[in-house]
Design a protein around this motif. Structure first.
Motif, PDB file in Angstrom:
ATOM      1  N   TRP A   1      51.179  53.195   5.201  1.00 24.67           N
ATOM      2  CA  TRP A   1      53.166  52.602   5.402  1.00 24.67           C
ATOM      3  C   TRP A   1      53.275  52.644   4.478  1.00 24.67           C
ATOM      4  O   TRP A   1      52.862  53.182   3.393  1.00 24.67           O
ATOM      5  CB  TRP A   1      51.808  50.619   5.898  1.00 24.67           C
ATOM      6  N   PRO A   2      54.845  52.318   4.632  1.00 26.65           N
ATOM      7  CA  PRO A   2      55.657  52.404   3.493  1.00 26.65           C
ATOM      8  C   PRO A   2      55.314  51.230   2.766  1.00 26.65           C
ATOM      9  O   PRO A   2      55.393  50.397   2.914  1.00 26.65           O
ATOM     10  CB  PRO A   2      56.966  52.664   3.599  1.00 26.65           C
ATOM     11  N   PRO A   3      55.377  51.658   0.682  1.00 27.92           N
ATOM     12  CA  PRO A   3      55.540  50.192  -0.198  1.00 27.92           C
ATOM     13  C   PRO A   3      56.246  49.363  -0.136  1.00 27.92           C
ATOM     14  O   PRO A   3      55.818  47.745  -0.291  1.00 27.92           O
ATOM     15  CB  PRO A   3      56.176  50.735  -1.606  1.00 27.92           C
ATOM     16  N   VAL A   4      57.095  49.135   1.027  1.00 26.88           N
ATOM     17  CA  VAL A   4      57.932  47.945   1.479  1.00 26.88           C
ATOM     18  C   VAL A   4      58.202  48.266   2.681  1.00 26.88           C
ATOM     19  O   VAL A   4      58.650  49.291   3.382  1.00 26.88           O
ATOM     20  CB  VAL A   4      59.845  48.126   0.189  1.00 26.88           C
ATOM     21  N   SER A   5      58.973  46.923   3.298  1.00 20.14           N
ATOM     22  CA  SER A   5      59.191  46.606   4.300  1.00 20.14           C
ATOM     23  C   SER A   5      60.609  47.003   4.614  1.00 20.14           C
ATOM     24  O   SER A   5      61.327  47.168   3.760  1.00 20.14           O
ATOM     25  CB  SER A   5      58.632  45.074   4.714  1.00 20.14           C
TER      26      SER A   5
ATOM     27  N   ILE B   1      63.826  52.647  11.197  1.00 17.81           N
ATOM     28  CA  ILE B   1      62.582  52.806   9.367  1.00 17.81           C
ATOM     29  C   ILE B   1      61.395  52.921  10.131  1.00 17.81           C
ATOM     30  O   ILE B   1      60.939  54.455   9.681  1.00 17.81           O
ATOM     31  CB  ILE B   1      63.597  52.086   8.745  1.00 17.81           C
ATOM     32  N   GLU B   2      61.171  52.103  10.320  1.00 18.16           N
ATOM     33  CA  GLU B   2      59.394  52.100  11.031  1.00 18.16           C
ATOM     34  C   GLU B   2      58.773  52.823  12.110  1.00 18.16           C
ATOM     35  O   GLU B   2      58.024  53.705  11.831  1.00 18.16           O
ATOM     36  CB  GLU B   2      59.053  50.902  10.753  1.00 18.16           C
ATOM     37  N   SER B   3      59.210  52.979  12.700  1.00 16.80           N
ATOM     38  CA  SER B   3      58.628  53.952  13.792  1.00 16.80           C
ATOM     39  C   SER B   3      59.173  54.941  13.764  1.00 16.80           C
ATOM     40  O   SER B   3      58.198  56.601  13.794  1.00 16.80           O
ATOM     41  CB  SER B   3      60.713  53.534  15.280  1.00 16.80           C
ATOM     42  N   GLU B   4      60.485  55.810  12.808  1.00 13.70           N
ATOM     43  CA  GLU B   4      60.709  57.037  12.698  1.00 13.70           C
ATOM     44  C   GLU B   4      59.030  57.511  10.996  1.00 13.70           C
ATOM     45  O   GLU B   4      58.943  58.260  11.568  1.00 13.70           O
ATOM     46  CB  GLU B   4      61.705  57.267  11.760  1.00 13.70           C
TER      47      GLU B   4
ATOM     48  N   SER C   1      52.287  60.082  11.371  1.00 15.31           N
ATOM     49  CA  SER C   1      51.776  60.428  12.709  1.00 15.31           C
ATOM     50  C   SER C   1      51.470  61.614  13.289  1.00 15.31           C
ATOM     51  O   SER C   1      50.338  62.557  13.542  1.00 15.31           O
ATOM     52  CB  SER C   1      52.186  60.445  14.074  1.00 15.31           C
ATOM     53  N   SER C   2      52.418  62.740  12.443  1.00 14.08           N
ATOM     54  CA  SER C   2      52.504  63.952  12.673  1.00 14.08           C
ATOM     55  C   SER C   2      51.561  64.443  11.567  1.00 14.08           C
ATOM     56  O   SER C   2      50.349  65.469  11.579  1.00 14.08           O
ATOM     57  CB  SER C   2      53.890  64.891  12.751  1.00 14.08           C
ATOM     58  N   LEU C   3      51.599  63.778  10.289  1.00  7.79           N
ATOM     59  CA  LEU C   3      50.119  63.896   9.114  1.00  7.79           C
ATOM     60  C   LEU C   3      49.122  64.639   9.852  1.00  7.79           C
ATOM     61  O   LEU C   3      48.182  64.918   9.315  1.00  7.79           O
ATOM     62  CB  LEU C   3      51.255  63.398   8.209  1.00  7.79           C
ATOM     63  N   VAL C   4      48.603  62.865  10.328  1.00  9.38           N
ATOM     64  CA  VAL C   4      47.507  62.392  10.493  1.00  9.38           C
ATOM     65  C   VAL C   4      47.158  63.733  11.682  1.00  9.38           C
ATOM     66  O   VAL C   4      45.947  64.278  11.635  1.00  9.38           O
ATOM     67  CB  VAL C   4      46.826  61.626  10.801  1.00  9.38           C
TER      68      VAL C   4
END
Length: 181
Positions: A138-142, A147-150, A156-159
């Motif tokens: 998850w990103p270091p900041v909320s 942006i979170e959805s993107e 998910s593509s990386l995993v």
């Protein structure tokens, strides 16, 4: 947990997608958090999968390290698959804490074995990635929901890429880390 997921996950339809009993999950989590002995073999594999995802979500800074978030995401923008794999092997895995890299190897060993039997369990690399990716990084900041959805789509593509290429990334013996199914 990983050993049980390795043994039962490949033959379990919807593993990581379906949730176990919320009540059982809460009770087992409380027992585990208090240090009590728990026999997960007597529980639903879906509860074990939920507990495992919860464990991953509670690793400070995430198992893939939120500090390396931009680097992980940028892997997907590199040239061909060989370059992506080399980048993951040489730079990113070397910069993770040793314990994280060690655990990642086992996690992807389990995901690979599950994916190999996707016709039976309906959990191909894409489906597994959608279910497990938010627990790995998850990103270091909320940020905003958009942006979170993107971000979740990118991770998910990386995993998915990591699952599909895990033998080349982690070594061919990854499928037998826990022995025979």
């Amino acid at each position: 947990m990983l050993s049980l997921l390795y043994q039962e996950g490949p033959s379990t339809k919807g593993i990581f997608r379906r949730s176990g009993s919320a009540k059982t999950f809460k009770e087992l989590k409380e027992k585990l958090d208090s240090g009590a002995e728990v026999d997960l073999a007597c529980e639903s594999i879906f509860v074990t999968a939920s507990l495992f995802k919860d464990f991953l979500r509670n690793i400070p800074g995430s198992i893939l390290s939120s500090q390396l978030c931009d680097k992980w995401i940028s892997v997907l923008d590199q040239g061909n698959n060989e370059e992506k794999i080399k980048s993951i092997q040489r730079w990113l895995i070397e910069h993770l804490p040793r314990a994280n890299a060690f655990l990642l190897r086992y996690i992807f060993g389990v995901l690979h074995v599950i994916e190999m039997r996707s016709e039976e369990n309906q959990m191909n690399a894409f489906n597994l990635a959608v279910c497990i990716a938010p627990s790995l990084l998850w990103p270091p900041v909320s940020s905003t929901p958009d942006i979170e959805s993107e971000f979740i789509k990118k991770i998910s593509s990386l995993v998915q890429f990591l699952i599909e290429n895990c033998c080349r990334i982690f070594g061919d013996e990854i499928a037998s880390l826990f022995g025979e199914i």
